[in-house]
Enzyme design. Sequence first.
Site, short mmCIF file in Angstrom:
data_model
loop_
_atom_site.label_atom_id
_atom_site.label_comp_id
_atom_site.label_asym_id
_atom_site.label_seq_id
_atom_site.Cartn_x
_atom_site.Cartn_y
_atom_site.Cartn_z
N GLU A 154 -11.42 8.45 2.45
CA GLU A 154 -12.61 8.16 1.65
C GLU A 154 -13.89 8.41 2.46
OE1 GLU A 154 -14.12 4.92 -1.58
OE2 GLU A 154 -12.63 4.28 -0.12
N LYS A 189 -0.26 22.59 -5.96
CA LYS A 189 0.48 23.75 -6.47
C LYS A 189 1.51 23.29 -7.49
CE LYS A 189 -0.19 26.33 -2.23
NZ LYS A 189 0.41 26.81 -1.00
N GLU A 243 0.85 -1.18 0.00
CA GLU A 243 0.00 0.00 0.00
C GLU A 243 0.89 1.23 0.00
OE1 GLU A 243 -3.61 2.38 2.19
OE2 GLU A 243 -2.38 1.06 3.42
N ASP A 276 -1.49 12.58 -1.42
CA ASP A 276 -1.48 14.04 -1.41
C ASP A 276 -1.43 14.49 -2.86
OD1 ASP A 276 -0.83 16.76 -1.27
OD2 ASP A 276 0.30 16.47 0.58
N ASP A 316 -9.74 11.89 -4.68
CA ASP A 316 -10.86 12.82 -4.80
C ASP A 316 -10.46 14.02 -5.66
OD1 ASP A 316 -9.06 13.73 -2.70
OD2 ASP A 316 -10.53 15.31 -2.36
N GLU A 353 4.82 4.96 3.93
CA GLU A 353 4.33 6.27 4.34
C GLU A 353 5.50 7.22 4.53
OE1 GLU A 353 2.47 9.44 4.99
OE2 GLU A 353 1.26 7.66 4.57
N ASP A 405 11.05 7.43 1.43
CA ASP A 405 10.78 7.60 0.01
C ASP A 405 10.64 6.22 -0.63
OD1 ASP A 405 10.97 8.03 -2.82
OD2 ASP A 405 11.92 9.96 -2.43
N THR A 416 -10.94 3.81 3.04
CA THR A 416 -9.88 4.48 3.79
C THR A 416 -10.49 5.57 4.65
OG1 THR A 416 -9.43 6.26 2.21
CG2 THR A 416 -8.35 4.12 1.79
#
Length: 184
Positions: free
Chosen positions: A163, A92, A13, A88, A126, A38, A65, A160
Amino acid sequence: MPVLDGQPQFVLEIGSGKGAFLVQYAQKFPQNFILGAEWDLSCARSTVKKLQKLGLQNASVMRGDLFYFLRDLVPNNLIDEVHMYFPDPWPKRRQQKNRLILREGFLEQICRVLKPGQRNFYWATDHEEYNTLTLNVFRKFPLAKILEENTAQPTYGIETGFEKKYKKEGRKIYRSVICINIEE
């Protein structure tokens, strides 16, 4: 149920956040191992605490990373399926270089670590613009085929944390399943 030829699966994941999917997956499929990747230290620690509290031994979290972890430490043909939910979006322009899925060589590393055969990459966001860019990357990638575009149900019925939150807010959710065909 995700079992391949009766063998336990190794699942990755990407961006496990505070571990909502990872923990539920580990509970639902104790025969499989799931590794969460993560970047955020506090999120990774939160997930580890949940795993410890529940005594789940079939899940773990790496913090850092993922690109370099895959490239430098993960052997070929190890992973059965990949999940990437609500990363994320780095909206920008100056931040967009941080979008892992768009990073040069990332999909090649994913393909290298996937086991041979048809493997699924589960994706959800989203963020419409990030979703469009990501699906275009998969469309152009010769080993990938989009099986379900923007309408897939929560994978294995697991939602999640983001979500659930975004649904309450009325945001549109884009969920897709991409098949990556890895030759033997």
